[in-house]
Design an enzyme around this catalytic site. Structure first.
Site, PDB file in Angstrom:
ATOM      1  N   ASN A  22      29.542  47.813  41.577  1.00 26.02           N
ATOM      2  CA  ASN A  22      29.820  46.888  40.463  1.00 26.02           C
ATOM      3  C   ASN A  22      29.822  45.416  40.878  1.00 26.02           C
ATOM      4  O   ASN A  22      29.828  44.539  40.016  1.00 26.02           O
ATOM      5  CB  ASN A  22      31.131  47.260  39.765  1.00 26.02           C
ATOM      6  CG  ASN A  22      30.925  48.361  38.737  1.00 26.02           C
ATOM      7  OD1 ASN A  22      30.490  48.121  37.620  1.00 26.02           O
ATOM      8  ND2 ASN A  22      31.185  49.603  39.143  1.00 26.02           N
ATOM      9  N   LYS A 105      35.776  56.325  38.595  1.00 24.35           N
ATOM     10  CA  LYS A 105      36.754  55.882  37.599  1.00 24.35           C
ATOM     11  C   LYS A 105      37.022  56.950  36.559  1.00 24.35           C
ATOM     12  O   LYS A 105      36.092  57.593  36.091  1.00 24.35           O
ATOM     13  CB  LYS A 105      36.239  54.607  36.907  1.00 24.35           C
ATOM     14  CG  LYS A 105      36.187  53.441  37.876  1.00 24.35           C
ATOM     15  CD  LYS A 105      35.308  52.316  37.377  1.00 24.35           C
ATOM     16  CE  LYS A 105      35.102  51.273  38.439  1.00 24.35           C
ATOM     17  NZ  LYS A 105      34.202  51.689  39.535  1.00 24.35           N
ATOM     18  N   ASP A 162      40.653  52.535  45.310  1.00 25.95           N
ATOM     19  CA  ASP A 162      41.129  51.197  44.920  1.00 25.95           C
ATOM     20  C   ASP A 162      42.602  51.085  45.305  1.00 25.95           C
ATOM     21  O   ASP A 162      43.379  52.020  45.068  1.00 25.95           O
ATOM     22  CB  ASP A 162      40.958  51.037  43.400  1.00 25.95           C
ATOM     23  CG  ASP A 162      41.262  49.628  42.922  1.00 25.95           C
ATOM     24  OD1 ASP A 162      42.281  49.048  43.363  1.00 25.95           O
ATOM     25  OD2 ASP A 162      40.504  49.123  42.081  1.00 25.95           O
ATOM     26  N   GLY A 192      39.670  47.008  47.203  1.00 26.07           N
ATOM     27  CA  GLY A 192      40.510  46.493  46.118  1.00 26.07           C
ATOM     28  C   GLY A 192      41.297  45.292  46.597  1.00 26.07           C
ATOM     29  O   GLY A 192      41.232  44.913  47.781  1.00 26.07           O
ATOM     30  N   GLU A 222      41.533  41.214  55.209  1.00 22.75           N
ATOM     31  CA  GLU A 222      40.986  40.180  54.304  1.00 22.75           C
ATOM     32  C   GLU A 222      42.061  39.131  54.036  1.00 22.75           C
ATOM     33  O   GLU A 222      41.768  38.000  53.667  1.00 22.75           O
ATOM     34  CB  GLU A 222      40.516  40.824  52.986  1.00 22.75           C
ATOM     35  CG  GLU A 222      39.037  40.617  52.716  1.00 22.75           C
ATOM     36  CD  GLU A 222      38.563  41.190  51.385  1.00 22.75           C
ATOM     37  OE1 GLU A 222      39.120  42.220  50.942  1.00 22.75           O
ATOM     38  OE2 GLU A 222      37.639  40.610  50.794  1.00 22.75           O
ATOM     39  N   ASP A 297      28.361  42.662  50.649  1.00 19.64           N
ATOM     40  CA  ASP A 297      29.612  42.854  49.915  1.00 19.64           C
ATOM     41  C   ASP A 297      29.340  42.990  48.416  1.00 19.64           C
ATOM     42  O   ASP A 297      29.359  44.089  47.879  1.00 19.64           O
ATOM     43  CB  ASP A 297      30.588  41.698  50.193  1.00 19.64           C
ATOM     44  CG  ASP A 297      32.038  42.088  49.975  1.00 19.64           C
ATOM     45  OD1 ASP A 297      32.288  43.281  49.749  1.00 19.64           O
ATOM     46  OD2 ASP A 297      32.916  41.210  50.039  1.00 19.64           O
TER      47      ASP A 297
HETATM   48  C1  6MZ Z   1      38.104  44.191  48.450  1.00 14.13           C
HETATM   49  C2  6MZ Z   1      36.409  44.605  46.953  1.00 14.13           C
HETATM   50  C3  6MZ Z   1      35.766  43.393  47.323  1.00 14.13           C
HETATM   51  O1  6MZ Z   1      33.821  50.147  43.179  1.00 14.13           O
HETATM   52  O2  6MZ Z   1      33.745  49.323  40.831  1.00 14.13           O
HETATM   53  N1  6MZ Z   1      35.656  45.185  46.001  1.00 14.13           N
HETATM   54  N2  6MZ Z   1      37.558  44.993  47.516  1.00 14.13           N
HETATM   55  N3  6MZ Z   1      37.559  43.027  48.834  1.00 14.13           N
HETATM   56  C4  6MZ Z   1      36.403  42.584  48.297  1.00 14.13           C
HETATM   57  N4  6MZ Z   1      35.932  41.364  48.713  1.00 14.13           N
HETATM   58  C5  6MZ Z   1      35.403  40.362  47.863  1.00 14.13           C
HETATM   59  N5  6MZ Z   1      34.632  43.293  46.614  1.00 14.13           N
HETATM   60  C6  6MZ Z   1      34.576  44.408  45.810  1.00 14.13           C
HETATM   61  O3  6MZ Z   1      32.879  47.882  42.718  1.00 14.13           O
HETATM   62  C7  6MZ Z   1      33.816  46.861  42.498  1.00 14.13           C
HETATM   63  C8  6MZ Z   1      35.090  47.118  43.263  1.00 14.13           C
HETATM   64  O4  6MZ Z   1      34.861  46.974  44.678  1.00 14.13           O
HETATM   65  C9  6MZ Z   1      36.012  46.451  45.323  1.00 14.13           C
HETATM   66  C10 6MZ Z   1      37.053  46.198  44.233  1.00 14.13           C
HETATM   67  O5  6MZ Z   1      37.927  47.312  44.164  1.00 14.13           O
HETATM   68  C11 6MZ Z   1      36.190  46.106  42.979  1.00 14.13           C
HETATM   69  O6  6MZ Z   1      36.898  46.432  41.791  1.00 14.13           O
HETATM   70  P1  6MZ Z   1      33.043  49.385  42.161  1.00 14.13           P
HETATM   71  O7  6MZ Z   1      31.632  49.875  42.034  1.00 14.13           O
END
Ligand code: 6MZ
Length: 357
Positions: A22, A105, A162, A192, A222, A297
């Protein structure tokens, strides 16, 4: 950005190991989805437009954006669409092996379970038409047509937990990953908002996953939470993502454990977890020959691509073409796939080096 150098980075075969589904959606697709929901009165289009177009955002704002993206991509058919597009976008970048991660989800209001979400993802993968995709660890499942001469790409999936989820929900994700092993699910990611949730909540599910032979990668450091970072390294995950805020002791632990690091340069700079590229830990890890891999990322959210990440590393850290090629190739060592895939990928790089020279 030098055009010729960027084109060279595109032409090098690449391995992508840290990409959130996403977070990798095209802006044009997000706008199209927002317009439809705007017309239905579910959202206000101009609000969404402002958020999507913003290109400097703090870590906190990024997670608000994900909540918005999830509203836009809620239903099964959209999940299928974005999966197809994201895989095709990586293929167009010359990514020859992709580990795509996503959070399964559950949404009772539209009859979505974690399993049906993942089935929609798999449908998107099978719909990919620009390349032949090998997605089964047993090498049995491909979307290859007889006699095809198209490019081939390996795709594997990581299921994300998440940090907002409970122990039970995390365990459900691990069980789903085990159920879907034959369909190319190879491991588990913990991601998350890093200031939400506690390591102890996820540990039982992650331990179980590891015992069952799933690969584990963790978003680690992070934010500067040294206690959690230490506990995560002690867990010995197969890889970690980011590693931005480590103290000296945790650097020592990480290096002696030789855990590969997924480096996301643009993401770290945009979210200000690293204040400037010239002090990025890439340099120290690279000099120490610590295993690392460049990744995007969230290519959509941060308006980047894997070629751009390579180009950025090259221009920021003064790496030449030989070093860049080696960096791309060595990533094969850290993939969550079997030796057969690694051998095949090494052959792809050998072919490529002949053409590039
Ligand atoms: C931590 C991140 C992230 O899983 O819905 N996500 N989690 N740190 C980051 N750094 C910027 N970037 C993305 O993709 C979106 C989800 O990936 C994780 C978060 O939980 C975000 O809601 P999906 O496909």
């Amino acid at each position: 950005m030098n055009r010729e150098e960027l084109e060279w980075c595109v032409s090098v075969p690449k391995v992508e190991l840290h990409a959130h589904l996403n977070g990798s959606v095209r802006n044009s697709t997000l706008f199209e989805l927002a317009r439809v929901l705007g017309d239905k009165g579910v959202i206000v289009f101009s609000d969404v437009e402002n958020v999507i177009m913003k290109d400097d955002r703090t870590l906190h704002e990024v997670f608000k954006l994900f909540d918005l993206i999830h509203i836009l991509t809620t239903d099964h058919s959209t999940v299928t669409r974005i999966t197809k597009e994201v895989i095709e976008d990586f293929a167009a970048e010359n990514v020859v092996y992709l580990e795509l991660r996503t959070t399964p989800k559950r949404n009772d209001s539209i009859g979505m379970s974690k399993r049906s979400y993942m089935d929609a993802v798999m449908e998107g993968l099978r719909a990919v038409s620009s390349v032949d995709v090998d997605y089964s660890p047993a090498g049995l499942k491909t979307n290859t047509f007889n006699g095809s001469t198209r490019k081939k790409m390996y795709v594997r999936f990581l299921l994300s937990i998440d940090r907002r989820e409970s122990t039970e929900a995390a365990m459900e994700t691990v069980k789903l990953a085990l159920e879907m092993r034959d369909l190319g699910v190879v491991g588990i990611d913990l991601s998350g908002n890093p200031i939400v949730g506690n390591w102890s909540t996820f540990l039982p599910a992650l331990k179980f996953a590891k015992e069952q032979g799933l690969y584990i990668t963790l978003h680690c450091g992070e934010v500067p939470n040294q206690e959690e970072i230490k506990a995560m390294i002690d867990f010995l995950p197969h890889r970690i993502g980011h590693a931005c805020c480590f103290d000296e002791e945790n650097w020592r632990k990480l290096k002696s454990a030789k855990i590969p690091v997924e480096i996301c340069l643009t993401s770290n700079i945009r979210t200000e977890t690293i204040s400037s590229i010239d002090i990025h830990h890439f340099v120290d890890l690279y000099k120490a020959k610590h295993p690392l891999v460049l990744c995007t990322d969230d290519s959509g959210v941060f308006s980047t691509s894997l070629s751009r990440e390579y180009n950025l590393a090259s221009s920021s850290f003064g790496l030449g073409k030989t070093e860049m090629f080696q960096l791309a190739e060595i990533a094969i060592d850290f993939i969550f796939a079997d030796d057969g895939v690694k051998t095949d990928l090494r052959a792809t790089f050998e072919e490529a080096v002949k053409k590039l020279n």
